[in-house]
Write an enzyme that holds these catalytic residues in place. Structure first.
Site, mmCIF file in Angstrom:
data_model
loop_
_atom_site.group_PDB
_atom_site.id
_atom_site.type_symbol
_atom_site.label_atom_id
_atom_site.label_comp_id
_atom_site.label_asym_id
_atom_site.label_seq_id
_atom_site.Cartn_x
_atom_site.Cartn_y
_atom_site.Cartn_z
ATOM 1 N N ASP A 14 0.856 -1.149 0.027
ATOM 2 C CA ASP A 14 0.088 -0.128 -0.020
ATOM 3 C C ASP A 14 0.908 1.179 -0.024
ATOM 4 O OD1 ASP A 14 -2.197 1.677 0.141
ATOM 5 O OD2 ASP A 14 -2.614 1.257 2.262
ATOM 6 N N ASP A 108 -2.612 2.770 -6.350
ATOM 7 C CA ASP A 108 -1.811 2.700 -5.079
ATOM 8 C C ASP A 108 -1.772 1.416 -4.326
ATOM 9 O OD1 ASP A 108 -4.413 3.025 -3.839
ATOM 10 O OD2 ASP A 108 -3.702 4.770 -2.744
ATOM 11 N N GLU A 109 -2.348 0.182 -4.458
ATOM 12 C CA GLU A 109 -2.392 -0.969 -3.628
ATOM 13 C C GLU A 109 -2.531 -2.012 -4.505
ATOM 14 O OE1 GLU A 109 -5.186 -1.533 -0.793
ATOM 15 O OE2 GLU A 109 -6.405 -0.250 -1.571
#
Length: 365
Positions: A14, A108-109
């Protein structure tokens, strides 16, 4: 029983305050200052906040006018999603150096299944550390990671040592970890559900574990069974590299409320153009068009129409959205409009890589 299940090595990576961190990286003058991506002092919703802003209580999905009250020095930055996508591709390329089993959840993860990895490294913890170091050295951003036996626990763990840290929950530590976990930290338990659990005397994983399936089904419906199993460390969802997209959408919040459908048509055209562009880029089409309307009093309304054929053309999307707009009279002035396409013609076949990997129960983490 947990011991009867194949144990995998899952990493959840993350990125730390991703959108805000990209803006700070590209504009060093913002370093050390409270930054919000999206929104403004008067309107709009914040997409991301830097850690300096979070100290004041500013967070994503917060209205800009509330955020500025909490943090008068807050700097608003216009989002640049194409830039974020560009950086995300660089990060994903690093992931693929370690495994092909990468499931992005967003820009983003992502989940990585490193049970059988390209480096031949038996330690998922060391791999996570190496991946985070490479992201920092090659991209310039920090990331946090959670490492455990399944996706649920890995995701929960990734939030533990943020920013720029990682946490490993070894197989033998899974049950004690979950029993001690605050119910609010369970992935899938939102604010409303947490409040309901509190009222039922459920404050930790241990409290949750005492409840039967029947009890949880009665109070939480379909989610009850999910809670029953995850608190016992059972979550069999595989890391899916080719995750099937179920919908695609675009929306806009306006600087001033719109009070007439006539003024909304130009806005709808731009939104339809964006949706069409994304559909074509993803090489998909959809049958169901949904118009999202958020009024000035923040009430939300959706109107949907399912066609007999798949569409991705801007003109057809716009025409359907117009029909939905004029379907009934607006109840108030409008602050946000959105168009989403669902019922997509995505493939549902699994690739060989998506099949579950069975391994021995014990290994080094």
């Amino acid at each position: 029983m947990l011991s009867d299940l194949p144990i995998r090595k899952i990493i959840h990576v993350d990125m730390d305050a991703f959108y805000a961190s990209v803006e700070i990286m590209d504009n060093p003058e913002l370093k050390g200052k409270p930054v919000a991506v999206g929104g403004s002092e008067k309107r709009g919703v914040i997409s991301a906040a830097s850690y300096e802003a979070r100290k004041f209580g500013v967070k994503s999905a917060m209205a800009g006018n509330l955020a500025i009250k909490l943090c008068p020095e807050l700097i608003f930055v216009r989002p640049r999603f194409e830039r974020y996508a560009e950086i995300s591709k660089k990060i994903r390329k690093i992931f693929l150096d370690y495994t092909d089993l990468v499931e992005p959840l967003s820009l983003d993860e992502a989940y990585l299944d490193v049970t059988n990895n390209k480096k031949g490294n038996p330690s998922a913890s060391l791999l996570a550390k190496e991946i985070r170091e490479r992201i920092f050295n090659e991209v310039g951003l920090t990331a946090s990671a959670g490492i455990s036996i399944n996706k649920f626990i890995a995701k929960v763990a990734s939030d533990y040592n943020k920013p720029n840290g990682q946490k490993t929950v070894n197989p033998e530590d899974v049950i004690p970890f979950l029993e001690a976990l605050d119910i609010r930290k369970f992935y899938g338990v939102g604010k409303v559900t947490a409040e309901k659990m509190y009222q039922l005397g459920i404050f930790t994983g241990k409290d949750l574990k005492l409840k039967s399936i029947a009890y949880l089904d009665e109070h939480f419906g379909k989610s009850g069974r999910y809670y029953y199993y995850v608190v016992r460390g059972i979550h069999t969802s595989e890391v899916k590299p080719n995750r099937i997209r179920k919908s695609l959408a675009a929306e806009r919040t306006f600087n001033e409320n719109l009070s007439s459908e006539v003024f909304m048509l130009e806005k709808l055209e731009r939104i339809a153009d964006e949706v069409s562009r994304r559909l074509l880029k993803s090489k998909v089409s959809g049958k169901t068009v949904t118009l999202k309307i958020k009024y000035s009093d923040f009430t939300l309304q959706t109107r949907s129409k399912t066609l007999q054929y798949f569409i991705s053309d801007k003109a057809l999307i716009l025409e359907t959205a117009k029909d939905l707009l004029y379907q009934e009279k607006l109840s108030n002035s409008v602050r946000l409009l959105g168009i989403s396409m669902s019922n997509l013609n995505t493939e549902t076949k699994k690739t060989p890589e998506q099949k579950q990997v069975s391994v021995q129960l014990k290994f080094d983490f």
